[in-house]
Design an enzyme around this catalytic site. Structure first.
Site, short mmCIF file in Angstrom:
data_model
loop_
_atom_site.label_atom_id
_atom_site.label_comp_id
_atom_site.label_asym_id
_atom_site.label_seq_id
_atom_site.Cartn_x
_atom_site.Cartn_y
_atom_site.Cartn_z
N GLU A 81 0.84 -1.20 0.00
CA GLU A 81 0.00 0.00 0.00
C GLU A 81 0.87 1.25 0.00
O GLU A 81 1.97 1.26 0.58
CB GLU A 81 -0.89 -0.02 1.23
N GLU B 109 -3.22 10.70 3.04
CA GLU B 109 -4.40 10.76 3.89
C GLU B 109 -4.55 12.13 4.55
O GLU B 109 -3.55 12.80 4.85
CB GLU B 109 -4.32 9.70 5.00
#
Length: 266
Positions: free
Chosen positions: A125, A129
């Site tokens: 990943e 964010e």
């Protein structure tokens, strides 16, 4: 405007290549394109999310796609969120998004690559964010086989929830570099053992977590229907000609060209 050439460093090892779908750019205000994106519509009873993904939480306007979080009872909890992902997977290259995160304590807005057990792969990943409790900060993270590398949090010279900005990361065999409005903000160290090695889908979503997540993203006091806005997503393979969000989006210049402080955690 002619397509620009992404000038990422060439891999230094002969085997340092990953399979990848071709480059693309999508203006989400033009179409949600069900042949290209999957609009999530399922429950998350065992995940950290505080409710189901609901496709009705994905709205469209001339300016882009809005992914909202609602106080709405679902199979997984008292909330619903919105998520979209590409149907194809992507490897080394430059990933760009023009977005505006949702504001409100308890909210998370993100743009990331991901693959995991659901696809029969290790959990790899790469994340960008935002936490709605303080949208003047940006968070970068990455995983290899379920283990996180050196995540980083930076102060921004603007409030990201006020207007669209361009965010990006370049992923090569040697490392990952994250960018804000074209300026490099953070780079992994040489020889980092936690660099992802598996191609993944591109995701973007807005959500709130289960009660145990409140210590990270804040208590869920947000207004129901708060939404993260996405207007452009693009991927450019290493060394190939490919139009990108940065060809179309000209960020406003700020007095501080890049963040001066970072908080790092291993």
């Amino acid at each position: 405007m002619p397509p620009r050439v992404i000038t990422l460093p060439a891999p230094s090892r002969a085997h340092a290549k990953l399979p990848s779908a071709p480059g693309f750019i999508t203006l989400l205000g033009d179409t949600l394109n069900d042949a290209f994106f999957y609009r999530a519509n399922y429950s998350n009873p065992t995940d950290a999310y505080g409710g189901d993904w609901a496709h009705e939480n994905i709205g469209q306007s001339a300016e882009g796609a809005d992914l909202s979080v609602r106080r709405q009872a679902s199979r997984s909890g008292p909330y619903t969120g919105g998520e979209m992902k590409t149907l194809k997977t992507y490897g080394y290259g430059r990933y760009e998004v023009v977005m505006r995160p949702a504001r409100g304590s308890g909210l998370v807005s993100s743009f990331f690559t991901y693959t995991g057990a659901y696809d029969g792969n290790p959990h790899d990943e790469i994340d960008i964010e935002f936490l709605g409790l303080d949208t003047t900060r940006i968070h970068f993270n990455y995983f290899r086989n379920g283990r996180t590398g050196a995540s980083a949090t930076f102060d921004l010279p603007f409030d990201a929830a006020e207007e669209d900005h361009l965010y990006a990361f370049e992923w090569t065999a040697e490392g990952i570099t994250w960018f804000v409005d074209g300026e490099p903000y953070y780079k992994t160290v040489e020889g980092d053992a936690f660099l992802p090695k598996t191609p993944g889908n591109i995701y973007f979503n807005a959500w709130t977590g289960k009660p145990g997540m409140a210590g990270w993203h804040g208590k869920p006091t947000f207004e129901s229907g708060a939404a993260a806005h996405y207007s452009c997503v693009s991927f450019s393979p290493i060394g190939e000609e490919s139009r990108a969000c940065s060809d179309l989006f000209l960020p406003k210049r700020h007095r501080s060209a890049y963040a001066q402080t970072a908080q790092l955690s291993q």
